[in-house]
Design a protein around this motif. Structure first.
Motif, PDB file in Angstrom:
ATOM      1  N   GLY A 103     -20.734  23.139  28.842  1.00  0.00           N
ATOM      2  CA  GLY A 103     -19.953  22.233  28.022  1.00  0.00           C
ATOM      3  C   GLY A 103     -18.793  21.644  28.799  1.00  0.00           C
ATOM      4  O   GLY A 103     -18.430  22.112  29.872  1.00  0.00           O
ATOM      5  N   GLY A 104     -18.226  20.587  28.268  1.00  0.00           N
ATOM      6  CA  GLY A 104     -17.036  20.015  28.878  1.00  0.00           C
ATOM      7  C   GLY A 104     -17.277  19.144  30.084  1.00  0.00           C
ATOM      8  O   GLY A 104     -16.329  18.763  30.776  1.00  0.00           O
ATOM      9  N   TRP A 105     -18.553  18.838  30.376  1.00  0.00           N
ATOM     10  CA  TRP A 105     -18.797  17.957  31.513  1.00  0.00           C
ATOM     11  C   TRP A 105     -18.319  16.540  31.167  1.00  0.00           C
ATOM     12  O   TRP A 105     -18.395  16.101  30.025  1.00  0.00           O
ATOM     13  CB  TRP A 105     -20.280  17.965  31.891  1.00  0.00           C
ATOM     14  CG  TRP A 105     -21.222  17.714  30.756  1.00  0.00           C
ATOM     15  CD1 TRP A 105     -21.715  18.632  29.877  1.00  0.00           C
ATOM     16  CD2 TRP A 105     -21.784  16.465  30.348  1.00  0.00           C
ATOM     17  NE1 TRP A 105     -22.534  18.046  28.961  1.00  0.00           N
ATOM     18  CE2 TRP A 105     -22.608  16.708  29.222  1.00  0.00           C
ATOM     19  CE3 TRP A 105     -21.679  15.165  30.818  1.00  0.00           C
ATOM     20  CZ2 TRP A 105     -23.312  15.704  28.572  1.00  0.00           C
ATOM     21  CZ3 TRP A 105     -22.389  14.158  30.184  1.00  0.00           C
ATOM     22  CH2 TRP A 105     -23.193  14.439  29.068  1.00  0.00           C
ATOM     23  N   PRO A 106     -17.776  15.814  32.148  1.00  0.00           N
ATOM     24  CA  PRO A 106     -17.194  14.501  31.850  1.00  0.00           C
ATOM     25  C   PRO A 106     -18.260  13.456  31.539  1.00  0.00           C
ATOM     26  O   PRO A 106     -19.172  13.224  32.345  1.00  0.00           O
ATOM     27  CB  PRO A 106     -16.438  14.152  33.143  1.00  0.00           C
ATOM     28  CG  PRO A 106     -17.122  14.939  34.206  1.00  0.00           C
ATOM     29  CD  PRO A 106     -17.595  16.199  33.553  1.00  0.00           C
ATOM     30  N   ARG A 107     -18.160  12.834  30.381  1.00  0.00           N
ATOM     31  CA  ARG A 107     -19.088  11.776  30.008  1.00  0.00           C
ATOM     32  C   ARG A 107     -18.501  10.452  30.483  1.00  0.00           C
ATOM     33  O   ARG A 107     -17.339  10.141  30.213  1.00  0.00           O
ATOM     34  CB  ARG A 107     -19.312  11.769  28.498  1.00  0.00           C
ATOM     35  CG  ARG A 107     -19.741  13.123  27.959  1.00  0.00           C
ATOM     36  CD  ARG A 107     -20.076  13.070  26.499  1.00  0.00           C
ATOM     37  NE  ARG A 107     -21.380  12.471  26.277  1.00  0.00           N
ATOM     38  CZ  ARG A 107     -22.274  12.941  25.404  1.00  0.00           C
ATOM     39  NH1 ARG A 107     -21.982  14.007  24.700  1.00  0.00           N
ATOM     40  NH2 ARG A 107     -23.419  12.353  25.242  1.00  0.00           N
ATOM     41  N   ARG A 108     -19.332   9.669  31.188  1.00  0.00           N
ATOM     42  CA  ARG A 108     -18.849   8.415  31.752  1.00  0.00           C
ATOM     43  C   ARG A 108     -19.741   7.268  31.287  1.00  0.00           C
ATOM     44  O   ARG A 108     -20.967   7.308  31.477  1.00  0.00           O
ATOM     45  CB  ARG A 108     -18.827   8.486  33.280  1.00  0.00           C
ATOM     46  CG  ARG A 108     -17.816   9.505  33.814  1.00  0.00           C
ATOM     47  CD  ARG A 108     -17.622   9.350  35.302  1.00  0.00           C
ATOM     48  NE  ARG A 108     -18.809   9.775  36.033  1.00  0.00           N
ATOM     49  CZ  ARG A 108     -18.996   9.536  37.335  1.00  0.00           C
ATOM     50  NH1 ARG A 108     -18.108   8.854  38.017  1.00  0.00           N
ATOM     51  NH2 ARG A 108     -20.080   9.967  37.933  1.00  0.00           N
ATOM     52  N   LEU A 109     -19.119   6.261  30.707  1.00  0.00           N
ATOM     53  CA  LEU A 109     -19.863   5.105  30.224  1.00  0.00           C
ATOM     54  C   LEU A 109     -20.305   4.232  31.395  1.00  0.00           C
ATOM     55  O   LEU A 109     -19.622   4.146  32.424  1.00  0.00           O
ATOM     56  CB  LEU A 109     -19.007   4.284  29.264  1.00  0.00           C
ATOM     57  CG  LEU A 109     -18.569   4.979  27.972  1.00  0.00           C
ATOM     58  CD1 LEU A 109     -17.699   4.046  27.151  1.00  0.00           C
ATOM     59  CD2 LEU A 109     -19.776   5.421  27.160  1.00  0.00           C
ATOM     60  N   VAL A 110     -21.454   3.582  31.242  1.00  0.00           N
ATOM     61  CA  VAL A 110     -21.899   2.575  32.200  1.00  0.00           C
ATOM     62  C   VAL A 110     -21.111   1.302  31.921  1.00  0.00           C
ATOM     63  O   VAL A 110     -21.120   0.780  30.802  1.00  0.00           O
ATOM     64  CB  VAL A 110     -23.407   2.327  32.066  1.00  0.00           C
ATOM     65  CG1 VAL A 110     -23.839   1.152  32.949  1.00  0.00           C
ATOM     66  CG2 VAL A 110     -24.189   3.582  32.432  1.00  0.00           C
ATOM     67  N   THR A 111     -20.412   0.803  32.925  1.00  0.00           N
ATOM     68  CA  THR A 111     -19.512  -0.328  32.756  1.00  0.00           C
ATOM     69  C   THR A 111     -20.144  -1.625  33.270  1.00  0.00           C
ATOM     70  O   THR A 111     -21.176  -1.615  33.951  1.00  0.00           O
ATOM     71  CB  THR A 111     -18.208  -0.086  33.521  1.00  0.00           C
ATOM     72  OG1 THR A 111     -18.510  -0.027  34.929  1.00  0.00           O
ATOM     73  CG2 THR A 111     -17.559   1.230  33.087  1.00  0.00           C
ATOM     74  N   ALA A 112     -19.481  -2.726  32.958  1.00  0.00           N
ATOM     75  CA  ALA A 112     -19.918  -4.025  33.488  1.00  0.00           C
ATOM     76  C   ALA A 112     -19.889  -4.017  35.012  1.00  0.00           C
ATOM     77  O   ALA A 112     -20.750  -4.614  35.669  1.00  0.00           O
ATOM     78  CB  ALA A 112     -19.024  -5.137  32.940  1.00  0.00           C
ATOM     79  N   SER A 113     -18.907  -3.320  35.579  1.00  0.00           N
ATOM     80  CA  SER A 113     -18.835  -3.211  37.034  1.00  0.00           C
ATOM     81  C   SER A 113     -20.052  -2.481  37.590  1.00  0.00           C
ATOM     82  O   SER A 113     -20.607  -2.866  38.629  1.00  0.00           O
ATOM     83  CB  SER A 113     -17.555  -2.482  37.434  1.00  0.00           C
ATOM     84  OG  SER A 113     -17.510  -2.257  38.823  1.00  0.00           O
TER      85      SER A 113
END
Length: 360
Positions: free
Chosen positions: A227-237
């Motif tokens: 648990g607690g792993w960082p969730r990262r959104l896919v960005t326009a960049s």
């Protein structure tokens, strides 16, 4: 859940050994490195995709011999995608999953064909110390309806004589099904990853940070959910960088149609996977990479642009340590003492670097 690691291992930023690079000539000039394996005597086997050779270097970086070469006969490869070191045996695997085994001194031993499981060919993806292996086959069956769906795969245990038995079905990837066939996978979406670690098969599907290490009969040895792993959104960049890499691989003017088609049809995930690659060390530890933008590009061996914090686990599920791999280095193999990486500092010039691991 798992207990956090008790230590951080330090991987030296400056390599203690370099092989190849811009000034290298002859067998030291490396291009299209597709795999690296560490041998028990400290020497290093380097697989070259298009040259279809395995070049062996001593623990001091001296070229010892070259195995294979481009061709279709015994001891030759059409192309060379992977290399494994099993005790004193070196195994090169082509793009069809067919292997050839050699002794450490370069003598051809045998061909290792793709195994048949349930009437279907299964591509080997690793080897056990006794010569057995495991493989997998992506399921071509159509989903219900069209559009985005999860494609499945079957993994199989394969004995040293090539007889295989299916031991489980797992998600393979997120992909798009259209016009009666599976199209490209969802970019930045989760993809099944697996490797042999000692006598275990470790598998994971990174829609969350969880993985299993299986015994050879398919039973679960350890199951880890962190648990607690960082969730990262896919960005326009992220999307722009992907298309820039795609355009570079398909330059104008001939690539214009491919560029236009890619922008119409490419489907992106909403967030990055929980982790990236699995790598087994020679002392039977499972190394797990973070997700990397570069792994979604079309490069054979993409190089991370920033430091890569890997996590190290035992096959019984213990989180042993974290270790940070320097920026500009793609981790290719690990021993108990060294991290062996690949650098591409200048186009067309590749370099194997060996970094000491300080365990504290």
């Amino acid at each position: 859940s798992v207990v956090p690691p008790v230590s951080d291992w330090v991987v030296s930023g400056q390599p203690r050994l370099r092989i190849g690079g811009p000034q290298a000539k002859g067998p030291y000039a490396l291009r299209d490195v597709s795999g690296v394996a560490a041998l028990s005597d400290g020497s290093i086997a380097v697989a070259l995709l298009n040259a279809a050779e395995i070049r062996i270097f001593s623990a001091r970086g001296v070229h010892i011999r070259t195995i294979g070469g481009k061709g279709y006969g015994q001891g030759m490869f059409e192309s060379l995608w992977e290399v494994y070191a099993i005790a004193d045996t070196i195994i090169g695997v082509n793009n069809f999953g067919v292997g050839q085994a050699f002794t450490r001194d370069g003598r051809f031993v045998r061909i290792i064909p793709r195994a048949i499981v349930g009437g279907y060919q299964v591509k080997r993806k690793g080897f056990f110390p006794d010569g057995g292996s495991f493989g997998m086959r992506v399921d071509p069956r159509a989903p219900d309806g069209s559009g985005r769906a999860t494609q499945m795969l079957t993994i199989a245990r394969i004995d040293p004589n090539g007889r295989g038995v299916a031991i489980g079905e797992y998600p393979a990837r997120q992909a798009v099904y259209r016009s009666g066939q599976w199209a490209d996978g969802v970019i930045f979406g989760p993809r099944f990853t697996a490797t042999i670690v000692g006598d275990a098969i470790c598998i994971g599907y990174p829609d969350r940070f969880s993985f299993k290490c299986l015994n050879r009969d398919g039973s679960t040895r350890a199951a880890v959910q962190r648990g607690g792993w960082p969730r990262r959104l896919v960005t326009a960049s992220n999307r722009d960088r992907y298309f820039a890499a795609f355009d570079s691989a398909n330059p104008l003017p001939r690539g214009r149609r491919a560029q236009e088609d890619a922008r119409r049809s490419t489907v992106f995930a909403s967030e990055l996977p929980a982790f990236g690659r699995f790598l087994a060390s020679s002392d039977h530890m499972l190394w797990i990479s973070p997700p990397a933008f570069e792994d979604a590009t079309l490069s054979l061996t993409p190089i991370p642009s920033s430091n890569s914090p890997w996590s190290v686990y035992s096959t019984d599920g213990k989180w042993v340590a974290d270790a940070k791999i320097p920026a500009g280095v793609r981790l290719m193999a690990v021993t108990s003492k060294d991290a062996i990486g690949l650098r591409k500092d200048l186009p067309g010039y590749e370099q194997i670097t060996v970094h000491a691991i300080l365990k504290r």
